[in-house]
Design an enzyme around this catalytic site. Structure first.
Site, PDB file in Angstrom:
ATOM      1  CE  LYS A 185      61.391  68.752   6.935  1.00 13.07           C
ATOM      2  NZ  LYS A 185      61.659  67.448   7.556  1.00 13.07           N
TER       3      LYS A 185
ATOM      4  NE  ARG B 254      59.250  60.874  10.063  1.00 12.15           N
ATOM      5  CZ  ARG B 254      59.754  62.105  10.046  1.00 12.15           C
ATOM      6  NH1 ARG B 254      59.138  63.087  10.683  1.00 12.15           N
ATOM      7  NH2 ARG B 254      60.877  62.378   9.406  1.00 12.15           N
TER       8      ARG B 254
ATOM      9  CE1 TYR C 212      32.423  86.954  11.771  1.00 12.46           C
ATOM     10  CE2 TYR C 212      34.672  86.136  11.840  1.00 12.46           C
ATOM     11  CZ  TYR C 212      33.615  86.678  11.138  1.00 12.46           C
ATOM     12  OH  TYR C 212      33.758  86.929   9.795  1.00 12.46           O
TER      13      TYR C 212
ATOM     14  CG  MET D  35      40.156  83.364   6.565  1.00 12.68           C
ATOM     15  SD  MET D  35      39.127  82.841   5.184  1.00 12.68           S
ATOM     16  CE  MET D  35      37.974  81.749   5.987  1.00 12.68           C
TER      17      MET D  35
END
Ligand code: PLP
Length: 371
Positions: free
Chosen positions: A37, A135, A263, A312
């Site tokens: 998965k 779950r 940043y 990013m």
């Protein structure tokens, strides 16, 4: 020419090693299900599944039907279990020969209706019971309702009974895990008796394989172990991480004391600092938590800590004491010196999250594909 860009290099020989090691931990009569998965935990679902099929895995598991369809589109002919199908995509299971995990009365009813409409007989399903993870799964109280429905539904047949351990990697939870194993067996006995036939039982993930022999039953479901981790450092000796994440330097610059990097200007140089810009960022799966020195990458054999915020597409690393030039390799994690498990733990998470988070634009390359 070898690709120079940001890439995840996956060693299929190491995958084979892990597969054989995990198989050696189970009996010859226990089947092995390879869990692929989430893009095979980030390693690339198709090449990984093809290799595992060649190695002789008995079953595959994916979370969603789309992942199962991708396997069917790419030459995977072994049985595929869908761990988490939802009602809206149960129907496609029948078209693509996928075996759904039925985890509630609602999914049972919906799937039976599809099987009937498609004129199926004895279509294989797996029933998941909740034994304590809380779950998805059928609760003990609902077992008889499920049995009643099964008895009047010749279109489907139970091939497997499944449960999932809540804390198989945590030795402090042994008593709880043993209760889960006992409850699973009790439910399985009732279901087989009531329906009058035998089913495969499967309850163990990788750490269940390694820690709980009596939870192996007829099949085990292994994911993280195939990719090199055993939930516990003691097993990492026998398993080999299969991936190396590599990037390269886009630019090098030097700033004076008082100047800032990245940043929001949160990193302020205390002295003359030379740093490299690396072609990898949070858009590739490197969480912003790795800024401000939380991650150390390797450049020409030396460790370089991040400077300032992770952007990013890029982050910056301090190379004041490292000889480096534009284009040089930057190793983020590798199977030995700085594993993805170590890197994940340095940020308070687990290898599963780091690996599955590596984005599509990071190209995957495969070593030892033919052996
Ligand atoms: C993901 C998953 C597994 C595989 O677990 P690992 O710890 O990676 O071996 C097995 N069973 C179920 C139900 C899962 O969701």
């Amino acid at each position: 020419m070898q690709y120079k860009g940001t890439r995840l290099e996956v060693d299929l020989d190491a995958l084979a090693h892990n597969y054989h090691y995990l198989r050696s931990k189970i009996s010859d009569t226990t089947k092995f299900m390879s869990v692929v998965k989430a893009n095979a935990y980030g390693h690339g679902i198709v090449p990984i599944a093809q290799k595992l099929q060649d190695l002789g895995t008995d079953y595959f598991a994916t979370a969603y039907t789309e992942e199962g369809e991708e396997l069917r589109d790419n030459g995977i002919i072994k049985p595929i279990l869908i761990l988490h199908p939802q009602q809206h995509n149960l129907e496609v299971c029948i078209d693509r020969c996928l075996e759904p995990v039925i985890y509630s009365l609602e999914t049972l009813e919906a799937f039976t209706a599809f099987a009937k409409a498609k004129q199926q007989q004895s279509y294989p399903i797996h029933l998941e019971f909740n034994t304590g993870l809380n779950r998805i799964g059928i609760d003990a109280d609902d077992v008889y309702k499920v049995l009643e429905k099964m008895k009047s539904s010749p279109e489907i047949k139970v091939r497997g009974l499944q449960s999932h351990l809540a804390a198989s990697e945590d030795t402090n939870e042994q008593a709880f895990t043993k209760r889960q194993i006992d409850l699973f067996e009790k439910v399985a006995v009732v279901v087989e008796l009531e329906l009058g036939y035998e089913m495969m039982r499967h309850e163990s993930n990788t750490s269940g394989i390694l820690n709980y022999k009596d939870a192996h039953f007829n099949m085990v479901r292994s994911g993280i172990g195939l990719y090199g981790y055993g939930n516990d450092a003691q097993y990492d000796v026998n398993l080999k991480p299969i991936a190396t994440l590599i990037s390269n330097i886009s630019q090098i610059r030097t700033i004076e004391a008082g100047e800032t990097v990245s940043y929001n200007r949160k990193f302020v140089a205390k002295e003359r600092t030379t740093y490299a810009v690396v072609a990898l960022g949070h858009g590739d799966g490197i969480n912003r938590i790795y800024g401000y020195g939380k991650l150390k990458v390797r450049i020409n054999g030396k460790e370089a800590p991040t400077l300032g915020i992770i952007c990013m597409d890029m982050f910056m690393v301090d190379i004041t004491d490292i000889e480096a030039k534009v284009g040089d390799e930057v190793i983020i994690f590798d199977p030995k010196l700085h594993t993805s498990r170590q890197m994940a733990e340095e940020a308070g998470t687990i290898s599963y999250e780091l690996l599955t988070g590596i984005q599509k634009r990071v190209k995957r390359f495969y070593k030892n594909a033919s052996s």
